[in-house]
Motif scaffolding. Structure first.
Motif, PDB file in Angstrom:
ATOM      1  N   TRP A 188       0.798  -1.181   0.016  1.00 41.90           N
ATOM      2  CA  TRP A 188      -0.058   0.003   0.230  1.00 41.90           C
ATOM      3  C   TRP A 188       0.852   1.231  -0.061  1.00 41.90           C
ATOM      4  N   ARG A 189       2.113   1.196   0.052  1.00 47.99           N
ATOM      5  CA  ARG A 189       3.205   2.211  -0.279  1.00 47.99           C
ATOM      6  C   ARG A 189       2.798   2.909  -1.465  1.00 47.99           C
ATOM      7  N   TYR A 190       2.172   2.110  -2.405  1.00 52.23           N
ATOM      8  CA  TYR A 190       1.742   2.727  -3.807  1.00 52.23           C
ATOM      9  C   TYR A 190       0.376   3.010  -3.970  1.00 52.23           C
ATOM     10  N   MET A 191      -0.327   2.861  -2.874  1.00 50.54           N
ATOM     11  CA  MET A 191      -1.858   3.174  -3.019  1.00 50.54           C
ATOM     12  C   MET A 191      -2.210   4.439  -3.740  1.00 50.54           C
ATOM     13  N   TRP A 192      -1.747   5.443  -3.497  1.00 54.03           N
ATOM     14  CA  TRP A 192      -2.043   6.576  -4.216  1.00 54.03           C
ATOM     15  C   TRP A 192      -1.410   7.297  -5.361  1.00 54.03           C
ATOM     16  N   ASP A 193      -0.508   6.143  -5.762  1.00 50.72           N
ATOM     17  CA  ASP A 193       0.085   6.368  -7.074  1.00 50.72           C
ATOM     18  C   ASP A 193      -0.815   6.005  -8.203  1.00 50.72           C
ATOM     19  N   ASP A 194      -1.291   7.125  -8.876  1.00 46.45           N
ATOM     20  CA  ASP A 194      -2.342   6.907 -10.068  1.00 46.45           C
ATOM     21  C   ASP A 194      -1.780   6.643 -11.193  1.00 46.45           C
ATOM     22  N   PRO A 195      -1.975   5.466 -11.707  1.00 45.94           N
ATOM     23  CA  PRO A 195      -1.412   5.001 -13.160  1.00 45.94           C
ATOM     24  C   PRO A 195      -2.136   5.497 -14.386  1.00 45.94           C
ATOM     25  N   ASP A 196      -3.290   6.361 -13.913  1.00 41.35           N
ATOM     26  CA  ASP A 196      -3.953   7.090 -14.981  1.00 41.35           C
ATOM     27  C   ASP A 196      -3.268   8.523 -15.210  1.00 41.35           C
ATOM     28  N   ILE A 228      -7.807  -9.790  -2.456  1.00 40.73           N
ATOM     29  CA  ILE A 228      -8.174  -9.700  -1.149  1.00 40.73           C
ATOM     30  C   ILE A 228      -7.032  -8.298  -0.510  1.00 40.73           C
ATOM     31  N   GLY A 229      -7.548  -7.562   0.010  1.00 41.50           N
ATOM     32  CA  GLY A 229      -7.029  -6.351   0.721  1.00 41.50           C
ATOM     33  C   GLY A 229      -6.709  -6.784   2.326  1.00 41.50           C
ATOM     34  N   LEU A 230      -5.542  -6.656   2.807  1.00 43.71           N
ATOM     35  CA  LEU A 230      -5.029  -7.152   4.046  1.00 43.71           C
ATOM     36  C   LEU A 230      -4.846  -5.739   4.802  1.00 43.71           C
ATOM     37  N   VAL A 231      -5.514  -5.474   5.942  1.00 41.02           N
ATOM     38  CA  VAL A 231      -5.183  -4.295   6.639  1.00 41.02           C
ATOM     39  C   VAL A 231      -4.455  -4.465   7.862  1.00 41.02           C
ATOM     40  N   ALA A 232      -3.366  -3.765   8.074  1.00 40.63           N
ATOM     41  CA  ALA A 232      -2.447  -3.781   9.077  1.00 40.63           C
ATOM     42  C   ALA A 232      -2.984  -3.460  10.435  1.00 40.63           C
ATOM     43  N   ARG A 233      -2.822  -4.241  11.406  1.00 46.32           N
ATOM     44  CA  ARG A 233      -3.340  -3.599  12.907  1.00 46.32           C
ATOM     45  C   ARG A 233      -2.851  -2.356  13.145  1.00 46.32           C
ATOM     46  N   ALA A 234      -3.787  -1.663  13.941  1.00 45.06           N
ATOM     47  CA  ALA A 234      -3.276  -0.427  14.839  1.00 45.06           C
ATOM     48  C   ALA A 234      -1.778  -0.405  15.305  1.00 45.06           C
ATOM     49  N   GLY A 235      -1.204   0.639  15.082  1.00 45.26           N
ATOM     50  CA  GLY A 235       0.340   0.703  15.435  1.00 45.26           C
ATOM     51  C   GLY A 235       1.301   0.291  14.488  1.00 45.26           C
ATOM     52  N   MET A 236       0.939  -0.521  13.492  1.00 45.06           N
ATOM     53  CA  MET A 236       1.865  -0.675  12.554  1.00 45.06           C
ATOM     54  C   MET A 236       1.946   0.259  11.394  1.00 45.06           C
ATOM     55  N   THR A 237       3.222   0.555  10.802  1.00 42.74           N
ATOM     56  CA  THR A 237       3.565   1.433   9.692  1.00 42.74           C
ATOM     57  C   THR A 237       3.373   0.802   8.704  1.00 42.74           C
ATOM     58  N   GLN A 238       3.702   1.559   7.187  1.00 46.96           N
ATOM     59  CA  GLN A 238       3.727   0.890   6.295  1.00 46.96           C
ATOM     60  C   GLN A 238       5.213   0.068   6.074  1.00 46.96           C
ATOM     61  N   ASN A 239       6.188   0.752   6.605  1.00 47.42           N
ATOM     62  CA  ASN A 239       7.582   0.085   6.733  1.00 47.42           C
ATOM     63  C   ASN A 239       7.428  -1.233   7.451  1.00 47.42           C
ATOM     64  N   ASP A 240       6.771  -1.378   8.481  1.00 41.12           N
ATOM     65  CA  ASP A 240       6.552  -2.686   9.257  1.00 41.12           C
ATOM     66  C   ASP A 240       5.858  -3.613   8.669  1.00 41.12           C
ATOM     67  N   VAL A 241       4.929  -3.228   7.676  1.00 41.48           N
ATOM     68  CA  VAL A 241       4.202  -4.163   6.776  1.00 41.48           C
ATOM     69  C   VAL A 241       5.112  -4.697   5.777  1.00 41.48           C
ATOM     70  N   ASP A 242       5.885  -3.770   5.074  1.00 39.56           N
ATOM     71  CA  ASP A 242       6.831  -4.360   4.014  1.00 39.56           C
ATOM     72  C   ASP A 242       7.903  -4.999   4.626  1.00 39.56           C
ATOM     73  N   ALA A 243       8.171  -4.792   5.926  1.00 35.23           N
ATOM     74  CA  ALA A 243       9.206  -5.655   6.460  1.00 35.23           C
ATOM     75  C   ALA A 243       8.758  -7.322   6.665  1.00 35.23           C
ATOM     76  N   LEU A 244       7.462  -7.201   7.117  1.00 32.17           N
ATOM     77  CA  LEU A 244       6.745  -8.507   7.363  1.00 32.17           C
ATOM     78  C   LEU A 244       6.772  -9.170   6.272  1.00 32.17           C
ATOM     79  N   TRP A 245       6.299  -8.471   5.056  1.00 31.29           N
ATOM     80  CA  TRP A 245       6.271  -9.140   3.689  1.00 31.29           C
ATOM     81  C   TRP A 245       7.417  -9.580   3.301  1.00 31.29           C
TER      82      TRP A 245
END
Length: 253
Positions: free
Chosen positions: A89-97, A136-153
């Motif tokens: 989701w780091r790229y969530m608001w990058d608009d390809p159009d 499917i969209g997977l939403v990280a729990r409160a307190g996690m940052t996108q950096n945390d999510v990317d490291a987990l991934w």
């Protein structure tokens, strides 16, 4: 890897979804939204009524996101409808159009921020059927940052993709959630016979009923499924696993 057997043993979508949400929570994703459709057009995203949607998002969020049509402008929804794989989701608001940030997208950003839906990952599944899409969209729990999510991934991404792929494949084999029987047994039966190539007159002879009675069941099936033609009814019933259903208690020989 965590056990996949509960996915293989599940007899209802509800049972499977309950296990999947708990398993994803153990990885740090406490809110999920899954969607599957075979009715996506080349020009636009599907009508929600033609999709199987599973989620544990708050009902207030879903009313705005789905009910008010905000999902049509959601970056991850657009990405999933055009791609296969997983994306941060780091790229969530990058608009390809490269379109300007309109009022709808600003409303969506505010809605996501209000409900803490800001960090996560999206998986889009490969589909063999034209106009079909699932993700499917997977939403990280409160307190996690996108950096945390990317490291987990980075550490568990392959494992998470496999688990979610198994969940997706299992879901497509089970009757639609919350309404295991959208159709009556007779409506399912006549649609199955239509799918087998039988005419209305053939079906009437096979079932020992009048042609008008068979027409009534087909009309009821179309109304229950929200479609206009019997061909559409057969297709949608197939997608939602409402025809050719095997009783979970029946053993195949």
């Amino acid at each position: 890897m965590k056990s996949l057997m509960p996915y293989l043993k599940a007899r209802t979508v509800e049972e499977l979804w309950e296990y999947h949400t708990k398993l994803m929570q153990s990885y740090g994703f406490d809110r999920l939204i899954y969607a599957y459709t075979c009715f996506q057009s080349a020009q636009s995203l599907t009508n929600p009524e033609d999709a199987l949607i599973l989620t544990n998002y708050p009902s207030e969020y879903i009313e705005a996101y789905i009910g008010h049509g905000l999902f049509r402008d959601a970056p991850m929804m657009k990405w999933a409808s055009r791609n296969v794989g997983a994306i941060s989701w780091r790229y969530m608001w990058d608009d390809p159009d490269n379109t300007p940030l309109g009022a709808t997208r600003r409303e969506l950003m505010a809605l996501n921020k209000r409900f803490g839906i800001t960090c996560g990952y999206t998986i889009s599944f490969p589909m063999a059927i034209k106009r079909s899409a699932a993700g499917i969209g997977l939403v990280a729990r409160a307190g996690m940052t996108q950096n945390d999510v990317d490291a987990l991934w980075e550490d568990k991404g392959e494992e998470l993709e496999i688990i979610n792929q198994v969940a997706h494949l299992a879901i497509t084999q089970l009757p639609a959630t919350g309404q295991s029987r959208i159709l009556t047994p007779r409506q399912s039966e006549v649609l199955e016979l239509v799918a087998d190539g039988k005419s209305v007159r053939d079906i009437a002879l096979l079932l020992g009923r009048k042609v008008a009675t068979v027409d009534k069941h087909l009309r009821g099936a179309r109304e229950s499924l929200g479609v206009e033609t019997t061909a559409q009814a057969v297709r949608k019933a197939s997608v939602l696993n409402q025809i050719f259903i095997v009783d979970p208690g029946t053993q195949l020989s």
